[in-house]
Design an enzyme around this catalytic site. Structure first.
Site, PDB file in Angstrom:
ATOM      1  N   GLY A 207     -31.334  21.070 -42.961  1.00 47.99           N
ATOM      2  CA  GLY A 207     -31.630  20.372 -41.441  1.00 47.99           C
ATOM      3  C   GLY A 207     -31.710  21.091 -40.289  1.00 47.99           C
ATOM      4  N   LYS A 208     -32.183  22.207 -40.370  1.00 47.07           N
ATOM      5  CA  LYS A 208     -32.391  23.160 -39.291  1.00 47.07           C
ATOM      6  C   LYS A 208     -33.253  22.687 -38.095  1.00 47.07           C
ATOM      7  CE  LYS A 208     -33.725  26.774 -41.983  1.00 47.07           C
ATOM      8  NZ  LYS A 208     -33.718  26.206 -43.117  1.00 47.07           N
ATOM      9  N   THR A 209     -34.696  22.393 -38.479  1.00 41.33           N
ATOM     10  CA  THR A 209     -35.493  21.979 -37.758  1.00 41.33           C
ATOM     11  C   THR A 209     -34.927  20.363 -37.083  1.00 41.33           C
ATOM     12  OG1 THR A 209     -37.244  22.742 -39.168  1.00 41.33           O
ATOM     13  CG2 THR A 209     -37.972  21.143 -37.273  1.00 41.33           C
ATOM     14  N   GLU A 425     -28.661  20.147 -77.543  1.00 42.40           N
ATOM     15  CA  GLU A 425     -28.074  19.607 -76.383  1.00 42.40           C
ATOM     16  C   GLU A 425     -26.430  19.040 -76.841  1.00 42.40           C
ATOM     17  OE1 GLU A 425     -29.124  19.933 -73.714  1.00 42.40           O
ATOM     18  OE2 GLU A 425     -31.194  20.457 -74.326  1.00 42.40           O
ATOM     19  N   HIS A 428     -24.295  22.122 -76.343  1.00 41.29           N
ATOM     20  CA  HIS A 428     -23.748  22.336 -74.982  1.00 41.29           C
ATOM     21  C   HIS A 428     -22.606  21.566 -74.755  1.00 41.29           C
ATOM     22  CE1 HIS A 428     -26.980  25.207 -73.899  1.00 41.29           C
ATOM     23  NE2 HIS A 428     -27.841  24.216 -74.083  1.00 41.29           N
TER      24      HIS A 428
END
Length: 603
Positions: A207-209, A425, A428
């Site tokens: 969100g800098k701009t 999976e 994991h």
């Protein structure tokens, strides 16, 4: 159509019409033949002459003969009076018609009109080409003009702090700048110097701009926005000229804000890289330094810039008097994420009672741009399913899509590969259940997404800024769980675990060389990183240790990986029935939710 295009079209039509008229006048003209005076008198005696038309000066005559309507004979008259006396009786007798041509002004001009139009068209095309050449020269001279886009203070779409969710401390820091732009005399009377430059630092999408636009909207002043790359061109001196032009325009519109996005494109270290720096870029940077340091205190111009690479900026940019303040715009925490989600969902048809706090907890690490994208994807998914409202299921699916990519349900996968993916999976997930500090399982799937053949998704228990040694070791164990499951169940290994092994190896090596977590080598950082901004990352790291230490580092990394592998193997052997159960559920349903996983693991 543009004005120049219309002018060119009109000129083309004029030229075509002139050419057409000229050709018609030539083609439509009557065929003429010459005749001697003696032959004319003979034809008159033979009574085959129907018409004799004398010219205005009586020197020539146009003669028409019987049966030759399309041919005109041209005869030179040597003595007009003698000719008139000779033929007067025959004319009176009605043997032929004698007239004298009295040309009107129109008859004199008409034959010249096609030539005049042709000449006019040529002249206009010449003028048009001269103007085009002049315009080209003026464009060439306009290289030095800045390309900043100005957002006027009267713009109805301006952004204010109300439209910026989260970032509470950052907004408070910038409110002082807003107050200065609204009432600069208050600070000048106190003898205070307002910061001339503000550097916004943070990851892409934080969100800098947006913050810079909000400052301009709150202060109700003109806002000049330009990218750092817009300054630099292939022509020497253009960048510096654009900097001068930008600040001249800013001074003419003060008080105002000049915002330079991605300033690292023009503000990198001078003289860095192989063979020195880029002369044009350095000239541009030098001019920027001069302009920022040359402000008078009453000019009311604030320079804001954004970058995600503050480490490569030139030190002269960061000194007091130029960019006085650095505001770090970080990744939003759980409270800020909830605010951002509510802001972006405000104008979208979400179902009543949806708990954004739960969504915020499940999206740890998401930036503001990621959250906005997730809400938009959820809305698109609901519209695709012809729903009238967006529900939590759409948000969950959008969250996975943003993180992993879209599902590839149509991809044909062999039974062997499906079984391998299911056990990978499941390995994991089962291993992570027995790791005290590891995040809890949120979803397991063997449907390919993005580059992955399957995935195990975790739900963060809390936002973390730091990671302990035990957490990093457990993360390595979890990453190796899939590879261990393949070895145990299928008695074979595949390339599917390559990314897991790569990530585990990096964590282990960082523990030893970067974080000083090795018991044998102690709290020492091995290898120094000197940022040469024009070199790749592989060329940046410099070894500052001996070959003997390098071997010890390799041994330590191998030891960490081996211990993690052994621990994962022991866990899966002890819970082999649960591993089979989860894998069978995946082969049957392709997806296993957190609740289903917990039911199996809790017996």
């Amino acid at each position: 159509m543009k004005k120049k295009g219309i002018l060119g079209t009109i000129l083309t039509y004029i030229l075509i019409i002139g050419l057409a008229m000229y050709m018609i006048s030539i083609l439509s003209s009557t065929q003429t033949k010459e005749m001697s005076y003696t032959e004319l008198m003979q034809k008159i005696e033979e009574k085959v002459v129907t018409n004799v038309k004398l010219s205005n000066d009586r020197q020539t005559a146009e003669v028409k003969l019987k049966d030759e309507d399309d041919i005109t004979r041209i005869v030179k008259i040597p003595a007009t009076n003698a000719f008139m006396d000779t033929v007067s009786d025959k004319v009176t007798a009605g043997e032929f018609e004698l007239t004298v041509d009295e040309e009107s002004a129109w008859e004199m001009i008409a034959p010249l009109i096609p030539n005049l139009i042709l000449l006019l068209g040529t002249l206009l095309i010449f003028v048009y080409m001269i103007r085009k050449t002049t315009d080209g020269n003026s464009k060439a001279m306009s290289f030095g003009k800045n390309r900043a886009r100005m957002i006027n203070k009267d713009d109805k779409k301006k952004i204010t702090f109300d439209k910026v969710a989260g970032l509470k401390e950052e907004k408070e820091e910038l409110e002082e700048e807003v107050e200065f732009l609204k009432n600069p005399k208050k600070y000048q009377d106190m003898g205070a110097r307002i910061p001339k430059g503000i550097l916004l630092v943070g990851r892409p999408g934080t969100g800098k701009t947006l913050l810079a636009k909000a400052v301009a909207g709150e202060a109700n002043v003109p806002f000049f926005s330009i990218s750092g790359s817009d300054f630099v061109e292939m022509f020497v001196g253009v960048g510096a000229s654009r900097v001068r032009d930008l600040f001249a325009e800013a001074k003419a519109n003060s008080p105002c804000i000049v915002f330079i996005d991605e300033i690292d494109a023009v503000g990198r270290h001078r003289g860095a890289g192989v063979g020195g720096g880029h002369d044009e870029r350095e000239q541009t940077l030098n001019q920027l330094l001069v302009e920022m340091d040359g402000f008078a205190t009453n000019e009311s111009i604030i320079v804001m810039a954004a970058t995600n690479r503050p480490d490569i900026l030139d030190p002269a940019l960061l000194r007091p008097g130029r960019f006085d303040r650095q505001i770090v715009v970080g990744v939003p925490d759980v409270g800020a994420r909830e605010e951002i989600l509510k802001l972006h969902a405000k104008n979208k048809p979400f179902v009543n009672g949806i708990d954004f706090k739960v969504i915020a907890k499940n999206t740890a690490g998401f930036t503001g741009a990621d959250l906005e994208n997730m809400i938009n994807e959820a809305t698109l998914l609901a519209a695709r399913k012809n729903k009238s409202n967006v529900d939590i299921a759409d948000v969950e699916e959008a969250m996975v899509k943003v993180m992993m990519g879209p599902e590839k349900k149509s991809k044909v996968i062999s039974d062997k590969e499906r079984k391998l993916t299911a056990y990978h999976e499941a390995g994991h997930a089962v291993v992570s259940k027995f790791l005290p500090t590891h995040d809890t399982v949120h979803q397991i799937s063997i449907i390919p997404r993005g580059m992955a053949g399957g995935y195990t998704m975790y739900k963060p228990n809390e936002d973390k800024s730091f990671h302990s040694k035990s957490e990093m070791k457990e993360h390595i164990v979890s990453l190796l769980g899939g590879r261990v499951a393949e070895q145990l169940i299928l008695d074979d290994i595949s390339t599917g675990a390559s990314n897991d092994i790569e990530r585990a190896s990096k964590i282990a090596r960082d523990m030893v060389t970067k974080y000083g977590m090795s018991d044998k080598l102690g709290p020492i950082t091995f290898g120094s990183t000197q940022e040469e901004v024009f070199l790749g990352k592989e060329m940046n790291t410099q070894r500052n240790y001996s070959e003997k230490v390098a071997a010890q580092i390799d041994d330590e990394v191998k030891d960490i990986i081996s211990r993690a592998y052994s621990f994962a193997e022991r866990v899966l052997k002890e819970n082999i029935d649960k591993l089979h159960k989860i894998a069978e559920m995946l082969l049957e349903k392709e997806k296993v939710s957190a609740e289903e996983f917990e039911e199996v693991m809790n017996g």
